[in-house]
Design a protein around this motif. Sequence first.
Motif, PDB file in Angstrom:
ATOM      1  N   ALA A  52       0.862  -1.312  -0.045  1.00 19.05           N
ATOM      2  CA  ALA A  52       0.087   0.148  -0.135  1.00 19.05           C
ATOM      3  C   ALA A  52       0.977   1.276  -0.202  1.00 19.05           C
ATOM      4  O   ALA A  52       1.886   1.360   0.483  1.00 19.05           O
ATOM      5  N   ILE A  53       0.368   2.416  -0.805  1.00 18.62           N
ATOM      6  CA  ILE A  53       1.145   3.513  -0.788  1.00 18.62           C
ATOM      7  C   ILE A  53      -0.002   4.650  -0.234  1.00 18.62           C
ATOM      8  O   ILE A  53      -1.120   4.138   0.060  1.00 18.62           O
ATOM      9  N   ALA A  54       0.322   5.810  -0.324  1.00 21.03           N
ATOM     10  CA  ALA A  54      -0.414   6.935   0.065  1.00 21.03           C
ATOM     11  C   ALA A  54      -1.936   7.051  -0.231  1.00 21.03           C
ATOM     12  O   ALA A  54      -2.316   6.503  -1.398  1.00 21.03           O
ATOM     13  N   GLY A  55      -2.817   6.828   0.677  1.00 19.46           N
ATOM     14  CA  GLY A  55      -4.212   7.043   0.252  1.00 19.46           C
ATOM     15  C   GLY A  55      -4.709   5.483  -0.158  1.00 19.46           C
ATOM     16  O   GLY A  55      -4.686   4.705   0.760  1.00 19.46           O
ATOM     17  N   ALA A  56      -5.124   5.532  -1.482  1.00 20.11           N
ATOM     18  CA  ALA A  56      -5.838   4.262  -1.912  1.00 20.11           C
ATOM     19  C   ALA A  56      -4.637   3.590  -2.887  1.00 20.11           C
ATOM     20  O   ALA A  56      -5.124   2.495  -3.503  1.00 20.11           O
ATOM     21  N   GLY A  57      -3.388   4.168  -2.991  1.00 22.59           N
ATOM     22  CA  GLY A  57      -2.553   3.622  -3.969  1.00 22.59           C
ATOM     23  C   GLY A  57      -2.020   2.271  -3.474  1.00 22.59           C
ATOM     24  O   GLY A  57      -1.978   1.630  -2.452  1.00 22.59           O
ATOM     25  N   SER A  58      -1.514   1.482  -4.639  1.00 24.43           N
ATOM     26  CA  SER A  58      -0.392   0.481  -4.231  1.00 24.43           C
ATOM     27  C   SER A  58       0.628   0.589  -5.193  1.00 24.43           C
ATOM     28  O   SER A  58       0.644   1.187  -6.566  1.00 24.43           O
ATOM     29  N   ALA A  59       1.524  -0.160  -5.018  1.00 23.74           N
ATOM     30  CA  ALA A  59       2.883  -0.260  -5.675  1.00 23.74           C
ATOM     31  C   ALA A  59       3.501  -1.660  -5.659  1.00 23.74           C
ATOM     32  O   ALA A  59       3.351  -2.375  -4.613  1.00 23.74           O
ATOM     33  N   VAL A  60       4.226  -1.954  -6.901  1.00 27.42           N
ATOM     34  CA  VAL A  60       5.310  -3.231  -6.760  1.00 27.42           C
ATOM     35  C   VAL A  60       6.708  -2.620  -6.337  1.00 27.42           C
ATOM     36  O   VAL A  60       6.972  -2.178  -7.280  1.00 27.42           O
ATOM     37  N   PHE A  61       7.151  -3.478  -5.376  1.00 30.17           N
ATOM     38  CA  PHE A  61       8.491  -3.181  -5.146  1.00 30.17           C
ATOM     39  C   PHE A  61       9.287  -4.542  -5.329  1.00 30.17           C
ATOM     40  O   PHE A  61       8.674  -5.681  -5.111  1.00 30.17           O
ATOM     41  N   LEU A 108       6.263  -0.553 -10.455  1.00 30.96           N
ATOM     42  CA  LEU A 108       4.940  -0.342 -10.841  1.00 30.96           C
ATOM     43  C   LEU A 108       3.965   0.127  -9.733  1.00 30.96           C
ATOM     44  O   LEU A 108       4.206   0.093  -8.701  1.00 30.96           O
ATOM     45  N   SER A 109       3.156   1.199 -10.274  1.00 28.93           N
ATOM     46  CA  SER A 109       2.368   1.789  -8.980  1.00 28.93           C
ATOM     47  C   SER A 109       0.850   2.171  -9.502  1.00 28.93           C
ATOM     48  O   SER A 109       0.731   2.229 -10.946  1.00 28.93           O
ATOM     49  N   ALA A 110      -0.018   2.204  -8.966  1.00 28.12           N
ATOM     50  CA  ALA A 110      -1.339   2.536  -9.156  1.00 28.12           C
ATOM     51  C   ALA A 110      -1.847   3.394  -8.009  1.00 28.12           C
ATOM     52  O   ALA A 110      -1.719   3.362  -7.010  1.00 28.12           O
ATOM     53  N   THR A 111      -2.901   4.524  -8.542  1.00 31.09           N
ATOM     54  CA  THR A 111      -3.318   5.593  -7.790  1.00 31.09           C
ATOM     55  C   THR A 111      -4.514   4.778  -6.829  1.00 31.09           C
ATOM     56  O   THR A 111      -4.664   5.556  -5.855  1.00 31.09           O
ATOM     57  N   GLN A 152     -15.034  -1.606  -0.923  1.00 34.84           N
ATOM     58  CA  GLN A 152     -14.187  -1.700   0.373  1.00 34.84           C
ATOM     59  C   GLN A 152     -13.668  -0.363   0.933  1.00 34.84           C
ATOM     60  O   GLN A 152     -12.924  -0.663   1.951  1.00 34.84           O
ATOM     61  N   LEU A 153     -13.943   0.588   0.403  1.00 33.36           N
ATOM     62  CA  LEU A 153     -13.384   1.862   0.895  1.00 33.36           C
ATOM     63  C   LEU A 153     -11.998   1.752   0.960  1.00 33.36           C
ATOM     64  O   LEU A 153     -11.279   1.934   2.035  1.00 33.36           O
ATOM     65  N   ASP A 154     -11.160   0.959   0.093  1.00 33.15           N
ATOM     66  CA  ASP A 154      -9.621   0.765   0.093  1.00 33.15           C
ATOM     67  C   ASP A 154      -8.782   2.206  -0.092  1.00 33.15           C
ATOM     68  O   ASP A 154      -8.000   2.166  -0.749  1.00 33.15           O
ATOM     69  N   ASP A 155      -8.784   2.848   0.855  1.00 31.06           N
ATOM     70  CA  ASP A 155      -8.122   4.141   1.207  1.00 31.06           C
ATOM     71  C   ASP A 155      -7.709   4.505   2.869  1.00 31.06           C
ATOM     72  O   ASP A 155      -8.808   4.244   3.415  1.00 31.06           O
ATOM     73  N   ASP A 167     -10.827   7.993   8.605  1.00 29.81           N
ATOM     74  CA  ASP A 167     -11.989   9.080   8.780  1.00 29.81           C
ATOM     75  C   ASP A 167     -13.111   8.398   9.199  1.00 29.81           C
ATOM     76  O   ASP A 167     -13.890   8.906  10.140  1.00 29.81           O
ATOM     77  N   MET A 168     -13.260   7.351   8.767  1.00 30.47           N
ATOM     78  CA  MET A 168     -14.612   6.284   8.926  1.00 30.47           C
ATOM     79  C   MET A 168     -14.707   5.799  10.429  1.00 30.47           C
ATOM     80  O   MET A 168     -15.567   6.163  11.165  1.00 30.47           O
ATOM     81  N   LEU A 169     -13.358   5.479  10.856  1.00 32.38           N
ATOM     82  CA  LEU A 169     -13.530   4.744  12.030  1.00 32.38           C
ATOM     83  C   LEU A 169     -13.490   5.948  13.243  1.00 32.38           C
ATOM     84  O   LEU A 169     -13.988   5.839  14.224  1.00 32.38           O
ATOM     85  N   GLY A 170     -12.845   7.064  12.815  1.00 28.82           N
ATOM     86  CA  GLY A 170     -12.866   8.375  13.941  1.00 28.82           C
ATOM     87  C   GLY A 170     -14.498   8.873  14.067  1.00 28.82           C
ATOM     88  O   GLY A 170     -14.910   8.998  14.927  1.00 28.82           O
ATOM     89  N   LYS A 171     -15.012   9.158  12.859  1.00 26.90           N
ATOM     90  CA  LYS A 171     -16.296   9.508  12.929  1.00 26.90           C
ATOM     91  C   LYS A 171     -17.196   8.399  13.538  1.00 26.90           C
ATOM     92  O   LYS A 171     -18.323   8.815  14.351  1.00 26.90           O
TER      93      LYS A 171
END
Length: 658
Positions: free
Chosen positions: A48-57, A71-74, A632-635, A641-645
Amino acid sequence: MLAGFAVMLASAASAQTAQDAAKAFGMREDVQQVSISPDGTQLALVRAIAGAGSAVFVFDLVAGSRLSTVLSATGRPDQISSCNWSTPKRLICNISTLMMSNGMRLRFSRVVSLNSDGSDLKQLSGETRDSVYGPAQFGGGVIDLLGDDGAGGSVLMTRVHGTQSQTGTLLAATVAGLGVERVDTTTLRRQAVERPNGHADQYITDGHGTVRIMGVASAADSGMLIGKTTYFYRKPGDRSWLPLSVVTSNGAGVATGFDPWAVDRDLNVAYGFDAQGDRSALFKVSLDGSLKRELVLDNPNVDVDGIVRIGRQRRVVGASFATDRRQVVIFDPTLKAIAASLSKALPKQPIVTIVDATADEQKLVLFAGSDVDPGHFYLFDRTARKLSPILPARPDLEGKTLSPVKAITFKAADGTMIPAYLTLPSGGADKGLPAIVLPHGGPGSRDEWGFDWLSQFFASRGYAVLQPNFRGSTGYGSNWFQKNGFQSWRVAIGDVNDAGRYLLSSDIAAPGKVAIFGWSYGGYAALQSAVLDPDLFKAIVAVAPVTDLETLRTEHNDFVDYRLVDAFIGHGEHVRSGSPAQNADRIKAPVLLFHGDLDQNVAVGESRLMESKLRAAGKQVQFVEYKGLTHQLDDSDVRTDMLGKSDTFLRATLGMKD
């Protein structure tokens, strides 16, 4: 070297405040997949990378170099779902995105290949353009890594061939449907292995490059699936298809018939699942023409529902089932001994899974975890008998004390004992607590013992959490499943409500301080629980919930699964009485709703409808809609935010002090 690598990347988080807790538990799994190259020199990690992103390392195990991103995706909406090695230097990755097609937002998938340094990126999915409907939605998938070829670099892939409607052109396709090709992952040279079949929807190989089983899904004249799949097989060295089995659904979601999952070339059998009484069991069926059938593994109390596979040939070495905890039975004597030694080496991490292996199976990637450990990835060298850590799945929870999960049962109103999992705040009181019932999604699913980020978050905030495997859950046989959680909603939701009553009668929950939180079907259950008993729960949180069964049905109008969904929901009085949005006037407790506006499992309109119905009935409701996210709100930011609210809402509604 790996130990230093893990320390370098791990980041412990102390979730002492509400905001810290929401962030620590809301962070997605840092490591989502690990695969090892055939020669054991490199690791590929989907992270996982920032927010909803993912990357291959990629990490070089020989040189010990730092991770390099290839490789990465937003994540909004493009995603990387998995990556595996085709050769010691080349990767195959599955990617997907959402696109508009014929006025509908659909998910499209493709398979790509690239070098381990990120260069030479190519699309492996064949061109599947259909002159009528445009680009094909699905780009096929790898069904055999051809591990016997060593470093050959070819794979077997399925490919959907489209239909060309033009006449008078040499380009018009003569055959459409699902076929199989041998594809070189570097040159993209393609060779037909199975001609396109307009009726086929599945192929299974023997792990050594030979297609042995084909599945054909039956459809009505309209093209709608009818819940029947016929399987055919081939004898060794024979290209003729012979009947193997027929798998049918009763409409409510219970399937019967031998469902093949894998082929063992050396034993010349197909492994698959079928009913044994009202439970599912693992069988093997001979593919020599006799169709001799043999029971491999069953359990009198639960379904056998998983197989254990290893290596680039994906050979079957065991099976699993879940009672209070998931249990794995290994058939392979050598691996059985290894599993026993690993259980001794990792006594605090009893959930151990083989994730990947080198070509010679001498190096294994393992995942190990428990209820109080989100899990770690390890590299096990069988030759050196050495176990080395790779990375934790959730570094933000490293060093944090989590709450043990206890398997319990409670009595439903009709006397049936309902299995469940109870999580209490660690190191604190076990009576007089604020409490949450947390029904699972599905409804074709069940909870299992292990780490759960939602229940652990709420336990860290002082709640007792109960997760019931209500009737309508899978895993306990067809009788337990009933007619599914929608058609048998009174039984399923009755069990969910009895979970809340158990918390009160056992004094675990303080009077007036029981809430309910659910996601997907669990969100439906959370809302419908208040329709059945308006006074039980004092607060309701529903994430991506089904709120109207007729609306859910119509969401599938333009898809080939419409008849299956229609039969699953059924017709009759339960459609109206079992829809929270149609009974909003009965709900007394304040409601908090969350939904992603790109949800393809349950359309966001269901939460919008629920909000409007509750407001029209003069009820208390809050609705948070997240833009650009799916079911899945995968971000990580959104989940935080959801847990806090949710925590703020529950504490205020239940009258808790922070």
